[in-house]
Scaffold this active site. Sequence first.
Site, PDB file in Angstrom:
ATOM      1  N   ASN A  42       0.873  -1.182   0.000  1.00 33.04           N
ATOM      2  CA  ASN A  42       0.000   0.000   0.000  1.00 33.04           C
ATOM      3  C   ASN A  42       0.907   1.227   0.000  1.00 33.04           C
ATOM      4  O   ASN A  42       2.082   1.127   0.393  1.00 33.04           O
ATOM      5  CB  ASN A  42      -0.986  -0.039   1.180  1.00 33.04           C
ATOM      6  CG  ASN A  42      -0.317   0.242   2.518  1.00 33.04           C
ATOM      7  OD1 ASN A  42       0.324   1.268   2.709  1.00 33.04           O
ATOM      8  ND2 ASN A  42      -0.461  -0.693   3.457  1.00 33.04           N
ATOM      9  N   ASN A  92      -8.038  -8.016   9.335  1.00 33.16           N
ATOM     10  CA  ASN A  92      -8.109  -8.331   7.901  1.00 33.16           C
ATOM     11  C   ASN A  92      -8.374  -9.781   7.501  1.00 33.16           C
ATOM     12  O   ASN A  92      -8.834 -10.052   6.407  1.00 33.16           O
ATOM     13  CB  ASN A  92      -6.802  -7.898   7.217  1.00 33.16           C
ATOM     14  CG  ASN A  92      -6.470  -6.431   7.440  1.00 33.16           C
ATOM     15  OD1 ASN A  92      -5.334  -6.031   7.331  1.00 33.16           O
ATOM     16  ND2 ASN A  92      -7.458  -5.621   7.767  1.00 33.16           N
ATOM     17  N   ARG A 116       0.371 -12.081   2.280  1.00 32.43           N
ATOM     18  CA  ARG A 116      -0.471 -12.178   3.479  1.00 32.43           C
ATOM     19  C   ARG A 116      -1.401 -13.393   3.484  1.00 32.43           C
ATOM     20  O   ARG A 116      -2.090 -13.641   4.474  1.00 32.43           O
ATOM     21  CB  ARG A 116      -1.287 -10.887   3.660  1.00 32.43           C
ATOM     22  CG  ARG A 116      -0.436  -9.626   3.853  1.00 32.43           C
ATOM     23  CD  ARG A 116      -1.215  -8.489   4.472  1.00 32.43           C
ATOM     24  NE  ARG A 116      -1.738  -8.827   5.791  1.00 32.43           N
ATOM     25  CZ  ARG A 116      -2.590  -8.081   6.480  1.00 32.43           C
ATOM     26  NH1 ARG A 116      -3.011  -6.937   5.983  1.00 32.43           N
ATOM     27  NH2 ARG A 116      -3.024  -8.464   7.657  1.00 32.43           N
ATOM     28  N   ARG A 167      -8.750  -4.080  -2.063  1.00 33.98           N
ATOM     29  CA  ARG A 167      -8.393  -5.333  -1.403  1.00 33.98           C
ATOM     30  C   ARG A 167      -9.527  -6.360  -1.415  1.00 33.98           C
ATOM     31  O   ARG A 167      -9.308  -7.525  -1.113  1.00 33.98           O
ATOM     32  CB  ARG A 167      -8.002  -5.049   0.043  1.00 33.98           C
ATOM     33  CG  ARG A 167      -6.787  -4.136   0.181  1.00 33.98           C
ATOM     34  CD  ARG A 167      -5.560  -4.802  -0.424  1.00 33.98           C
ATOM     35  NE  ARG A 167      -4.344  -4.082  -0.094  1.00 33.98           N
ATOM     36  CZ  ARG A 167      -3.650  -4.233   1.028  1.00 33.98           C
ATOM     37  NH1 ARG A 167      -4.065  -5.060   1.951  1.00 33.98           N
ATOM     38  NH2 ARG A 167      -2.555  -3.546   1.213  1.00 33.98           N
ATOM     39  N   HIS A 196      -8.533   0.371   2.233  1.00 26.94           N
ATOM     40  CA  HIS A 196      -9.500  -0.450   2.978  1.00 26.94           C
ATOM     41  C   HIS A 196     -10.616   0.489   3.439  1.00 26.94           C
ATOM     42  O   HIS A 196     -10.345   1.652   3.769  1.00 26.94           O
ATOM     43  CB  HIS A 196      -8.874  -1.018   4.260  1.00 26.94           C
ATOM     44  CG  HIS A 196      -8.217  -2.359   4.119  1.00 26.94           C
ATOM     45  ND1 HIS A 196      -7.124  -2.705   4.874  1.00 26.94           N
ATOM     46  CD2 HIS A 196      -8.518  -3.450   3.371  1.00 26.94           C
ATOM     47  CE1 HIS A 196      -6.756  -3.945   4.588  1.00 26.94           C
ATOM     48  NE2 HIS A 196      -7.581  -4.420   3.674  1.00 26.94           N
ATOM     49  N   ASP A 198     -11.882   0.608   6.267  1.00 19.52           N
ATOM     50  CA  ASP A 198     -11.601   1.094   7.632  1.00 19.52           C
ATOM     51  C   ASP A 198     -10.550   2.205   7.680  1.00 19.52           C
ATOM     52  O   ASP A 198     -10.212   2.699   8.748  1.00 19.52           O
ATOM     53  CB  ASP A 198     -11.237  -0.065   8.570  1.00 19.52           C
ATOM     54  CG  ASP A 198      -9.846  -0.654   8.331  1.00 19.52           C
ATOM     55  OD1 ASP A 198      -9.094  -0.114   7.499  1.00 19.52           O
ATOM     56  OD2 ASP A 198      -9.512  -1.654   8.998  1.00 19.52           O
ATOM     57  N   CYS A 292      -7.424  -1.363  12.585  1.00 23.31           N
ATOM     58  CA  CYS A 292      -6.959  -2.614  11.947  1.00 23.31           C
ATOM     59  C   CYS A 292      -6.080  -3.456  12.849  1.00 23.31           C
ATOM     60  O   CYS A 292      -5.753  -4.582  12.502  1.00 23.31           O
ATOM     61  CB  CYS A 292      -6.309  -2.369  10.599  1.00 23.31           C
ATOM     62  SG  CYS A 292      -5.391  -0.894  10.415  1.00 23.31           S
TER      63      CYS A 292
HETATM   64  N1  ARG Z   1       0.460  -3.382   5.723  1.00 23.89           N
HETATM   65  C1  ARG Z   1      -0.878  -3.861   5.864  1.00 23.89           C
HETATM   66  C2  ARG Z   1      -1.472  -4.127   4.491  1.00 23.89           C
HETATM   67  O1  ARG Z   1      -1.215  -3.371   3.591  1.00 23.89           O
HETATM   68  C3  ARG Z   1      -1.708  -2.892   6.624  1.00 23.89           C
HETATM   69  C4  ARG Z   1      -3.119  -3.358   6.869  1.00 23.89           C
HETATM   70  C5  ARG Z   1      -3.921  -2.375   7.646  1.00 23.89           C
HETATM   71  N2  ARG Z   1      -5.219  -2.859   7.877  1.00 23.89           N
HETATM   72  C6  ARG Z   1      -6.348  -2.193   7.703  1.00 23.89           C
HETATM   73  N3  ARG Z   1      -7.459  -2.786   7.991  1.00 23.89           N
HETATM   74  N4  ARG Z   1      -6.393  -0.997   7.193  1.00 23.89           N
HETATM   75  O2  ARG Z   1      -2.196  -5.074   4.281  1.00 23.89           O
END
Ligand code: ARG
Length: 298
Positions: A42, A92, A116, A167, A196, A198, A292
């Site tokens: 991201n 997530n 991930r 995502r 996201h 959130d 998150c």
């Molecule tokens: N580095 C993580 C990603 O890019 C951060 C996730 C943050 N989570 C969130 N729900 N905004 O997946």
Amino acid sequence: MAEIITGKETLVQVLKEADSMPAPREVLMVTPSHFSVEYVINPHMEGNIGTVDKKKARWQWEVIRDKFRMLGLRVHEMEGEPGFPDMVFSANQSLPYIDPDGQKHALMSIMHSEQRKDEVPYFEQWYRQHGYGLHYLDTNGITDFEGMGDAIWHFKKRILWGGYGYRSSRQAYEAVSGTFNVPVALLELVHPAFYHLDTCFCTLNEESVLIYPPAFTQEGLELIHAAFPVVIEAPEKEAQELFACNACCPDGKNVIIQKGCQEVNKALKKNGFAFHEVDTGEFLKSGGSVFCMKLMLW
Ligand code: ARG
């Protein structure tokens, strides 16, 4: 039966008829033992590879955990795993739900990025040990869905807000809605820094929400305004640099938020909310903050 909402008239009707749902009383957090920035998935992670101060991250994480406890939530802790530097973002990997009979369920995510994907089985195992009913998406038809990062329950109502575009894909929500038999109001995300739901949408109580408007389409903003009489708008700096909208209001009153969001805090106070500032600086380097770093559970 699946029900997808994209129009405001339908949404207003559905909201009126929606059954109530208890507010979550528990959270699951993953320890930051193996948290770091090791790749870029991201825009916030750019330039931050290898810069996480582990001690500071641990301390910041503990302060957040203690805030949740202070607000009366039970905190479950899961150990982070080596090789999964983003596992600490426990919102997530799944979407939990409590059905009208009080049975607990979880829908497992299909992570968007390769790095991930293998975080998910650790959560699956946790749910199994805690008596949850497990549900899965069909990987033949659905490419990605990142759980509570993109799917957010309306406070105390059996309606889900579903963000898509970066995502999670739009198609996932038919299945999400069908799995839990709840309507899903769709919001398309259009700003890459707000990848996201959130990161730009924080439900505060039944009537109030905190958002960053440029992250949404005009249709999305219309839906939000139709559903919430009180819409607090975060200014650009607080939303983008401080992740103001990644705050968490577990009880409809108290908001845990990254420190320094002065304009947002002023608006929260004016609308009767109490704010609790925490420092999530090390986690902001990875594109995450309070919301998150925990999974809301019942
Ligand atoms: N580095 C993580 C990603 O890019 C951060 C996730 C943050 N989570 C969130 N729900 N905004 O997946």
